[in-house]
Design an enzyme around this catalytic site. Structure first.
Site, PDB file in Angstrom:
ATOM      1  N   GLY A  44       1.020  -1.530   0.085  1.00 36.12           N
ATOM      2  CA  GLY A  44       0.052   0.321   0.441  1.00 36.12           C
ATOM      3  C   GLY A  44       0.906   1.240  -0.662  1.00 36.12           C
TER       4      GLY A  44
ATOM      5  NE  ARG B 257      -3.252  -6.731   2.035  1.00 40.55           N
ATOM      6  CZ  ARG B 257      -4.353  -5.768   3.106  1.00 40.55           C
ATOM      7  NH1 ARG B 257      -5.241  -6.098   3.506  1.00 40.55           N
ATOM      8  NH2 ARG B 257      -3.965  -4.131   2.598  1.00 40.55           N
TER       9      ARG B 257
ATOM     10  NE  ARG C 267      -2.340  -0.489  14.461  1.00 42.56           N
ATOM     11  CZ  ARG C 267      -1.767   0.682  14.238  1.00 42.56           C
ATOM     12  NH1 ARG C 267      -0.436   0.766  14.104  1.00 42.56           N
ATOM     13  NH2 ARG C 267      -2.865   1.552  13.992  1.00 42.56           N
TER      14      ARG C 267
ATOM     15  CD  GLU D  18       1.779  -0.863  19.843  1.00 38.28           C
ATOM     16  OE1 GLU D  18       1.219  -0.145  20.555  1.00 38.28           O
ATOM     17  OE2 GLU D  18       2.360  -1.333  19.220  1.00 38.28           O
TER      18      GLU D  18
ATOM     19  CG  HIS E  95       3.444   2.645  17.998  1.00 35.44           C
ATOM     20  ND1 HIS E  95       2.236   1.053  17.846  1.00 35.44           N
ATOM     21  CD2 HIS E  95       2.989   2.538  16.238  1.00 35.44           C
ATOM     22  CE1 HIS E  95       1.374   1.615  16.982  1.00 35.44           C
ATOM     23  NE2 HIS E  95       1.683   2.435  16.037  1.00 35.44           N
TER      24      HIS E  95
END
Ligand code: DGY
Length: 322
Positions: free
Chosen positions: A158, A180, A240, A269, A287
């Site tokens: 992406g 994907r 993630r 997290e 993060h």
């Protein structure tokens, strides 16, 4: 005089330029803190607002969505929205928006910081110098892995995956990707080649993850996939945490199945698997993907643009669908 401004719930304190706009244009349900709200404060805030800006640490489940019956819009201050039960939002007619594009460069830059820090042992070098134990240049000291000219494997092509690939051109890297969906060749540079997940993992010297967290990407990288990687390869994750099985990753690092990992995100997290902190071949960040002032201000502006649109009865420019 009655205050006719719309009511906004803000789950966290945002950068000053955004706070200034928010305080001028809205009535705040609660004064936001620089910390995650408790589940009851979150629910209470959402139940008393016309619109809300929430962050990726706020778990917004079906029960909360149905209880917040006055709320028209949840503006997620992130591009990822796995923290929100989208099916429940759709059922209840609640609009959910995210903040794409504005954090692409910041996140791609940070991914590269992690790639270089991990391969070139930057953190170990910093610790050595600060410790006062450094005795000077040595031909055998902290030898890392070459990055230039190697093969970069990108999982997820992406916006962020492509921005990471573009930066790899400066390092003369071969880019392989696993997407994907079939990618239109016109949107990709020539020379970037598609691979099955297994082939990509077997070929790449550095593997970097850029897919959203969904039920189908949870633990996409586990024991089997790590075993497909080269023992000299590095795994980078700025997407993630749950996309990589942390327990399997710890085992792979301990056994030398792969050479190292650079992580910005974690399964639970802010809790980090205790073994990860013990491993020198791992670089751990808190993060920080979108953590530049510019990106965080832009993210706030995108949230506000969506809120204003919805409160004026217009379509939300960044609506996400279940
Ligand atoms: C996002 O936007 O999803 C990022 O993880 C926040 O930094």
């Amino acid at each position: 005089m009655t205050d006719t401004r719309p009511t906004l719930y803000l789950s966290r304190l945002l950068p000053d330029p955004i706070m200034a706009i928010v305080r001028e244009r809205f009535r705040l349900v609660q004064e936001p803190l620089d910390a995650l709200p408790t589940p009851s404060a979150l629910r209470d805030g959402l139940c008393h607002a016309d619109a809300a800006i929430v962050t990726l640490g706020d778990r917004i489940d079906a029960e909360t969505i149905h209880a917040a019956d006055r709320l028209k819009l949840l503006a997620n201050y992130a591009v990822g929205y796995n923290n929100i039960d989208l099916a429940a939002a759709r059922q209840r007619g609640l609009i959910v928006t995210n903040t794409p594009d504005v954090l692409t460069d910041a996140t791609a830059d940070l991914t590269w910081a992690l790639i270089l820090a991990t391969a070139r042992r930057i953190v170990e070098g910093d610790v050595l110098v600060r410790s006062g134990q450094w005795t000077g240049w040595s031909p055998t000291q902290l030898l890392g892995a070459e990055v230039s000219g190697k093969t970069l494997g990108i999982i997820g092509m992406g916006r962020i995956g492509q921005a990471v690939a573009q930066r790899a051109m400066g390092f003369r890297m071969a880019v392989r990707y696993h997407a994907r969906h079939e990618m239109a060749a016109s949107s990709l540079s020539s020379g970037w080649e598609s691979r099955s997940l297994q082939d990509l993992l077997g070929e790449a010297d550095i593997v970097t993850i850029h897919v959203p967290l969904t039920p189908s990407t949870r633990h996409l990288i586990g024991t089997r996939e790590l075993a497909w990687m080269k023992p000299t390869a590095f795994l980078i994750n700025t997407a993630r945490g749950p996309i990589a099985d942390e327990g399997a990753l710890v085992e792979a690092l301990r056994r030398g199945t792969i050479a190292g990992a650079g992580l910005d995100v974690y399964e639970q997290e802010p809790v980090v698997h205790p073994a990860l902190s013990q491993l020198k071949q791992v670089v751990l960040l808190p993060h920080l993907g979108s953590a530049t002032l510019h990106a965080r201000v832009q993210m706030g502006l995108v949230c506000l643009k969506n809120i204003h649109a919805v409160l004026e009865g217009l379509p939300a420019p960044n609506r996400v669908q279940a």
